[in-house]
Write an enzyme that holds these catalytic residues in place. Structure first.
Site, short mmCIF file in Angstrom:
data_model
loop_
_atom_site.label_atom_id
_atom_site.label_comp_id
_atom_site.label_asym_id
_atom_site.label_seq_id
_atom_site.Cartn_x
_atom_site.Cartn_y
_atom_site.Cartn_z
CE LYS A 129 -4.23 -1.82 2.06
NZ LYS A 129 -5.25 -1.67 3.13
CE LYS A 212 -8.80 -8.50 -1.15
NZ LYS A 212 -8.39 -8.18 0.23
CE LYS A 215 -14.20 -1.88 0.37
NZ LYS A 215 -14.14 -1.56 1.80
#
Length: 354
Positions: A129, A212, A215
């Protein structure tokens, strides 16, 4: 115990008897999507039959990156609506948003003092991230795993339904519980066990089967949102990336075919069938026929969920009341655990309120 975390193969089992209790949650940081549903929400309702369950909208986790305040509030309600539409019963489980129970943040700080820098440095999800900007991301994103540990252990959770990508965080929770118990010579916390269920615990992007479903992807075509109508679902699946080969007879034939494997897994999870049975139906067929069938299964399965979500989101006062009641129940469970932790550590005044 050394500052190095015990590994899973030598982590001791709990000897004390704890109430079987499930804790799980999802971030309200974007539209709830098919990955959330198949990887988590769909299974949560089933767990209510066997465990005492707490299902949390983890809004404190969401703010590890900046959120628009009005949008965060709306997405918190959307997440609660998705939980209920997928089968969570607020009368049988405790449903609440994380920030309403102060003990999550309080216990997280205590766990920051138990966890070790080396443990957090090994967290691959932070590296993914943060990317190349790790010096500029929030401290909250770095200590995200200790807050996750606090979420679970604040209620002495014994089981957590997790996807493969969360297993490392759960192992850190186990390490923190073990180190706390060892350091203070008391078995305050259980060693949490994972629950991994279903054919599609990790749902991938419709445009790249190696990533994956998320959102945060800029393109809405990468995911099926739980608010998508039937036409949108059909369009997205029919445009999903595949390959030119027909479907194989066995699962081994899906090796090195990430997009094909993803769509087959989604079909299997929605139809509640083993992958082998799905391939038995479609072996040798091309993706046009398979996608048509997948659309039919997806629309039939998801339309009731989407409809119930819309109904619930049209009544925000009722959703807020459900979250309020859940927060009261969660706080009542959390308070004695926090008191026990504080007394164990030696923090003066544990149990004195007001």
């Amino acid at each position: 115990m050394s500052d190095t975390a015990a590994r899973s193969d030598d982590r001791p089992t709990t000897t004390k008897s704890f109430t079987p209790r499930v804790f799980s949650g999802a971030q309200p940081s974007g539209n709830m999507h098919l990955g959330n549903y198949l990887g988590a929400f769909k299974n949560w309702g089933k767990l209510q039959d066997d465990y005492e369950c707490l299902y949390c909208v983890v809004d404190l986790h969401a703010i590890t990156v900046w959120q628009d305040p009005a949008r965060l509030a709306a997405q918190t309600r959307e997440a609660a609506a998705a939980y209920i539409a997928a089968g969570v019963d607020p009368e049988r489980a405790i449903l609440f948003n994380q920030s309403r129970v102060a003990g999550h943040a309080e216990l997280s700080w205590m766990f920051n003092c138990v966890a070790r820098i080396g443990w957090l440095n090994r967290m691959t999800q932070f590296k993914d991230k943060a990317g190349k900007n790790r010096e500029k991301v929030s401290v909250g994103l770095y200590v995200y795993p200790t807050l996750m540990a606090a979420d679970i252990l604040l209620y002495k959770g014994t089981h957590v339904p997790v996807g493969e990508d969360q297993k490392q965080h759960l192992e850190l929770t186990q390490d923190i519980a073990q180190k706390f118990n060892h350091d203070f010579g008391r078995e305050v916390f259980p060693i949490v066990e994972p629950i991994i269920t279903g054919e599609a615990t990790r749902v991938m992007s419709l445009r790249d089967g190696t990533k994956k479903m998320s959102k945060s992807e800029p393109s809405d075509m990468t995911r099926i949102n739980l608010t998508d109508d039937a036409d949108t679902i059909a369009q997205k699946f029919r445009k999903a990336r595949t390959d030119a080969e027909p479907l194989p007879e066995t699962a081994d034939g899906l090796d090195d075919r990430a997009e094909a494997r993803n769509l087959v897994n989604i079909y299997a999870a929605l139809a509640d069938l083993p992958v082998a049975e799905v391939l038995g139906q479609f072996a040798g067929k091309g993706f046009k026929d398979f996608k048509d069938a997948l659309v039919d299964v997806a629309v039939a399965h998801l339309s009731p969920v989407t409809g119930e979500m819309a109904r619930l989101m049209g009544d925000p006062a009722t959703l807020d009341a459900i979250l309020d009641r859940g927060a009261e129940k969660a706080a009542a469970l959390a308070e004695p655990v926090l008191d026990e932790v504080k007394e164990t550590i030696g923090l003066l005044g544990a149990g004195r309120r007001g």
